[in-house]
Design a protein around this motif. Structure first.
Motif, mmCIF file in Angstrom:
data_model
loop_
_atom_site.group_PDB
_atom_site.id
_atom_site.type_symbol
_atom_site.label_atom_id
_atom_site.label_comp_id
_atom_site.label_asym_id
_atom_site.label_seq_id
_atom_site.Cartn_x
_atom_site.Cartn_y
_atom_site.Cartn_z
ATOM 1 N N THR A 252 59.382 -11.387 -29.580
ATOM 2 C CA THR A 252 58.648 -11.103 -28.376
ATOM 3 C C THR A 252 57.478 -12.133 -27.851
ATOM 4 O OG1 THR A 252 58.913 -8.570 -28.558
ATOM 5 C CG2 THR A 252 57.118 -9.339 -27.224
ATOM 6 N N ARG A 253 57.591 -12.760 -26.878
ATOM 7 C CA ARG A 253 56.625 -13.877 -26.692
ATOM 8 C C ARG A 253 55.539 -13.393 -25.700
ATOM 9 N NH1 ARG A 253 59.237 -19.375 -25.686
ATOM 10 N NH2 ARG A 253 57.278 -19.979 -25.700
ATOM 11 N N GLN A 254 55.761 -12.433 -24.860
ATOM 12 C CA GLN A 254 54.955 -11.697 -24.088
ATOM 13 C C GLN A 254 55.102 -10.236 -23.850
ATOM 14 O OE1 GLN A 254 55.304 -12.332 -19.882
ATOM 15 N NE2 GLN A 254 57.130 -13.746 -19.964
ATOM 16 N N ILE A 255 53.945 -9.699 -23.414
ATOM 17 C CA ILE A 255 53.746 -8.335 -23.402
ATOM 18 C C ILE A 255 53.484 -7.942 -21.887
ATOM 19 C CG2 ILE A 255 53.098 -5.915 -24.390
ATOM 20 C CD1 ILE A 255 52.634 -7.795 -26.884
ATOM 21 N N VAL A 256 54.214 -6.636 -21.502
ATOM 22 C CA VAL A 256 53.968 -6.097 -20.081
ATOM 23 C C VAL A 256 53.595 -4.519 -20.793
ATOM 24 C CG1 VAL A 256 54.893 -5.310 -18.058
ATOM 25 C CG2 VAL A 256 55.527 -7.498 -18.827
ATOM 26 N N LEU A 271 42.505 -2.200 -24.045
ATOM 27 C CA LEU A 271 42.038 -3.752 -23.657
ATOM 28 C C LEU A 271 41.531 -4.586 -24.604
ATOM 29 C CD1 LEU A 271 40.631 -3.005 -20.143
ATOM 30 C CD2 LEU A 271 42.595 -4.013 -20.618
ATOM 31 N N GLU A 272 41.025 -3.944 -25.638
ATOM 32 C CA GLU A 272 40.166 -4.523 -26.802
ATOM 33 C C GLU A 272 41.457 -4.958 -27.687
ATOM 34 O OE1 GLU A 272 37.181 -2.250 -28.933
ATOM 35 O OE2 GLU A 272 37.687 -3.300 -30.610
ATOM 36 N N ARG A 273 42.117 -4.066 -27.682
ATOM 37 C CA ARG A 273 43.343 -4.380 -28.703
ATOM 38 C C ARG A 273 44.295 -5.534 -28.098
ATOM 39 N NH1 ARG A 273 46.344 -6.620 -30.856
ATOM 40 N NH2 ARG A 273 48.151 -6.329 -32.447
ATOM 41 N N ILE A 274 44.422 -5.673 -26.902
ATOM 42 C CA ILE A 274 45.213 -6.702 -26.219
ATOM 43 C C ILE A 274 44.398 -7.946 -26.369
ATOM 44 C CG2 ILE A 274 45.650 -7.596 -23.918
ATOM 45 C CD1 ILE A 274 46.366 -4.745 -23.067
ATOM 46 N N GLY A 275 43.216 -7.967 -26.194
ATOM 47 C CA GLY A 275 42.255 -9.045 -26.436
ATOM 48 C C GLY A 275 42.182 -9.649 -27.878
ATOM 49 N N GLN A 276 42.918 -9.012 -28.954
ATOM 50 C CA GLN A 276 43.155 -9.471 -30.287
ATOM 51 C C GLN A 276 44.547 -10.506 -30.316
ATOM 52 O OE1 GLN A 276 42.701 -5.973 -32.402
ATOM 53 N NE2 GLN A 276 40.649 -5.859 -31.854
ATOM 54 N N SER A 277 45.222 -10.168 -29.348
ATOM 55 C CA SER A 277 46.740 -10.848 -29.487
ATOM 56 C C SER A 277 46.418 -12.066 -28.796
ATOM 57 C CB SER A 277 47.506 -9.957 -28.617
ATOM 58 O OG SER A 277 48.978 -10.725 -28.520
ATOM 59 N N ARG A 292 37.589 -5.689 -15.797
ATOM 60 C CA ARG A 292 37.602 -6.734 -16.633
ATOM 61 C C ARG A 292 38.353 -6.740 -17.657
ATOM 62 N NH1 ARG A 292 32.888 -10.133 -17.432
ATOM 63 N NH2 ARG A 292 33.396 -10.147 -19.716
ATOM 64 N N VAL A 293 39.528 -7.844 -17.778
ATOM 65 C CA VAL A 293 40.638 -7.887 -18.820
ATOM 66 C C VAL A 293 40.519 -9.218 -19.742
ATOM 67 C CG1 VAL A 293 42.186 -6.708 -17.340
ATOM 68 C CG2 VAL A 293 42.276 -9.019 -17.497
ATOM 69 N N PRO A 294 40.786 -9.015 -21.029
ATOM 70 C CA PRO A 294 40.696 -9.981 -21.860
ATOM 71 C C PRO A 294 41.246 -11.462 -21.219
ATOM 72 C CG PRO A 294 41.762 -8.584 -22.826
ATOM 73 C CD PRO A 294 41.603 -7.813 -21.424
ATOM 74 N N PRO A 295 40.990 -12.714 -21.514
ATOM 75 C CA PRO A 295 41.466 -13.859 -21.120
ATOM 76 C C PRO A 295 43.068 -14.044 -21.184
ATOM 77 C CG PRO A 295 39.855 -14.253 -22.784
ATOM 78 C CD PRO A 295 39.969 -12.917 -22.701
ATOM 79 N N ASN A 296 43.661 -13.554 -22.243
ATOM 80 C CA ASN A 296 44.893 -13.454 -22.137
ATOM 81 C C ASN A 296 45.891 -12.746 -21.490
ATOM 82 O OD1 ASN A 296 44.199 -11.421 -23.984
ATOM 83 N ND2 ASN A 296 45.890 -11.412 -25.170
ATOM 84 N N ALA A 297 45.241 -11.864 -20.619
ATOM 85 C CA ALA A 297 45.925 -10.950 -19.839
ATOM 86 C C ALA A 297 45.587 -10.979 -18.302
ATOM 87 C CB ALA A 297 45.418 -9.416 -20.295
#
Lengths: 502, 56
Positions: A252-256, A271-277, A292-297
């Motif tokens: 898996t290279r990206q997640i939806v 969102l916090e968990r997403i930011g750790q990826s 507000r979402v993390p920079p990778n999202a």
């Protein structure tokens, strides 16, 4: 004069889909008004009573018994209907329930038949589902629970137990998952690829995965978590576990992530968990406002934009030219001005509301997203978008994706209503769904020349689905139905027709 | 991790409930065993829940 006849078969069980098929066959017999075959649970007896189908014989049934109930014009026709129901029920080779093979009656025997089993797919009536799930977790199985009407306290307890064991508890009310390419319950045939999906919405997951597949992308795994997972009470237990698993999965290279907008505390945790990826994440919170979402999202409020993001920004559009709204508006009868949506997928209905909201067109719904007014059941005036899979339409009745009877009746009524300009629909195909929903829908439509409203739908599915995307689209187009390339496009063209009429 | 193992291994399903789901999996050549389920313990969900808790 209507006769009500009930017959009870003691200690007899068949699943609800098999019983629905027999009920429909029996209801079509001469002189029969209505027919029901149901297990004698309190809920079912109440439903039969409300429908005028229950008499003292049926009243005495227990949840272990099967009740046959029919209304007919004569006692003779009622008795023939019961005899036919009994014949269909006792004919294993012809009953679509399946086959005459021996099947184990317990989980333990089943496990001895299938060493290495890793998933229990549970679709028993809701009141028994938690017990079956607990048994499966105790034996080290991951669980996908299709059953709904499971108390939220049971959901929390099961998910906590599953988490402690490192097992996934997908559901209750989990309609769709695809694990390692295997479609579970209501799912489509999707090419393998590097996009992982976590979905709290079954049809949302189906729409995004099929849009990805029809536009050259592929899915590694799509993990359904159940409609309540991101509610405060459940706290996103399965969403977080599924995200962890996809984050670690080398394929898996990206997640939806797809869900209704969660409550703040749950959204923060997710969102916090997403930011750790390190992986790119496309989040779809249907109908959400700013967040507000993390920079990778990236955050989206509709399914199509989410699929486009997962496809690396590829645009999903009409094949060839989009139909002309002015042309479509010419098909609409004089004085007809309103849109009526009859959706089988709740998330499709929610997504359509997003587009009405963006266009500033007032609409009501039985499943309103934030900012939309709840449709009043009594007087449904103006533009109304209905989810026919919602509880008010499905108690005691199969889901509209399996059985089109209710939607077809409402479709005919809606088209006959001289206020209807546009009917907005969805057609969902794939495993679990009706074998030929397009033909079933078309059977309820009057001839295109006699129609005074425009019928617009999308087909949620892929070419490799058993029903075939192109075959379904062709059946609909041949009947004069506009087939949009996505549910979002269907809503947009409906709005364009409204504008052209104004 | 059990979840990682699930995503890396062959899916093998025990189907409890709608027979259709088992038929669909068979059509996809997925190993599946269908349990012929019926309401346990005289149809009382509370007794069924208790039995499951006790490991039955």
């Amino acid at each position: 004069m209507t006769t009500v006849v009930n017959q009870v078969r003691r200690a007899f069980y068949r699943d609800s889909v098999a019983l629905m098929r027999i009920s429909r066959a029996v209801a079509a017999l001469p002189g029969v008004g209505d027919a029901a075959l149901m297990i004698g649970s309190t809920t079912n007896k109440k439903l039969m009573q409300d429908a005028g189908l229950l008499n003292a014989d049926g009243e005495g049934a227990s949840p272990n018994d099967l009740v046959f109930a029919v209304t007919a014009d004569t006692l003779e026709n009622a008795n023939s209907a019961l005899a036919e129901a009994a014949r269909l029920l006792d004919e294993p080779s012809t009953s679509e329930q399946g086959d005459a093979r021996w099947h184990p009656k317990s989980l333990d025997t089943a496990l001895s038949q299938l060493p290495g089993a890793n998933i229990a797919l549970i679709s028993v009536p809701g009141e028994f589902a938690a017990a079956e799930a607990r048994r499966a977790l105790n034996r080290g199985l991951h669980v996908m629970m299709f059953s709904d009407n499971v108390p939220v306290a049971d959901e929390v307890a099961l998910k906590q137990d599953a988490r402690a064991r490192g097992l996934l508890m997908m559901g209750p009310d989990c309609g769709t998952s695809i694990i390692g390419g295997v479609p579970l319950a209501f799912a489509n045939v999707i090419a393998r690829g590097d996009i992982g999906i976590v979905g709290a919405s079954g049809t949302g997951l189906q729409e995004v995965s099929t849009l990805i597949a029809r536009h050259g992308g592929g899915v590694s795994h799509a993990i359904g978590v159940g409609g309540r997972d991101l509610k405060q009470a459940v706290g996103g237990i399965t969403t977080l576990m599924a995200f962890d698993a996809l984050d670690r999965d080398p394929g898996t290279r990206q997640i939806v992530l797809i869900s209704k907008p969660p409550e703040a505390s749950v959204a923060n945790a997710v969102l916090e968990r997403i930011g750790q990826s390190d992986k790119k994440v496309s989040i779809c919170f249907i109908g959400t406002g700013e967040m507000r979402v993390p920079p990778n999202a990236a955050l989206f409020s509709d399914l199509r934009s989410t699929a486009e993001s997962a496809l690396g920004g590829k645009r999903i559009g009409w094949q060839g030219t989009a139909p002309s709204p002015a042309e479509l508006a010419r098909r609409v009868g004089r004085g007809r001005t309103r849109v009526r949506g009859l959706f089988s997928g709740g998330t499709m209905c929610a997504e359509a509301q997003v587009f009405f909201g963006r266009a500033g067109v007032e609409v009501t719904s039985n499943v309103p997203i934030p900012g939309v007014r709840e449709a009043d059941a009594g007087s449904r005036e103006g533009n109304v978008l209905l989810d026919l899979g919602d509880d008010e339409y499905t108690v005691g009745r199969p889901h509209p994706m399996i059985d089109a009877t209710l939607r077809n009746r409402m479709l005919a009524e809606t088209l006959a209503d001289d206020r209807t300009a546009v009917v907005l629909l969805d057609v969902v195909i794939g495993y679990g769904a009706h074998a030929d929903p397009a033909s079933e829908l078309v059977s309820a439509l009057p001839d295109a020349r006699a129609r005074q409203a425009v019928v617009i739908t999308s087909v949620c599915g892929t070419e490799d689905d058993p029903q075939s995307y192109s075959r379904q689209a062709r059946v609909l187009e041949d009947a004069g139905v506009v087939v949009a390339p996505s549910n979002a496009h269907a809503a947009e063209i409906a709005l364009d027709v409204l504008r052209a009429l104004a | 991790m059990e979840t990682d193992k699930l995503l890396q291994s062959e899916v093998r399903v025990i189907n409890i409930g709608l027979a259709e789901f088992a038929h669909d999996l068979e059509r996809c050549d997925v190993p599946v065993v269908h349990v012929e389920w019926s309401p346990p313990a005289v149809g009382d969900p509370r007794i069924a829940a208790l039995l499951a808790k006790l490991g039955g």
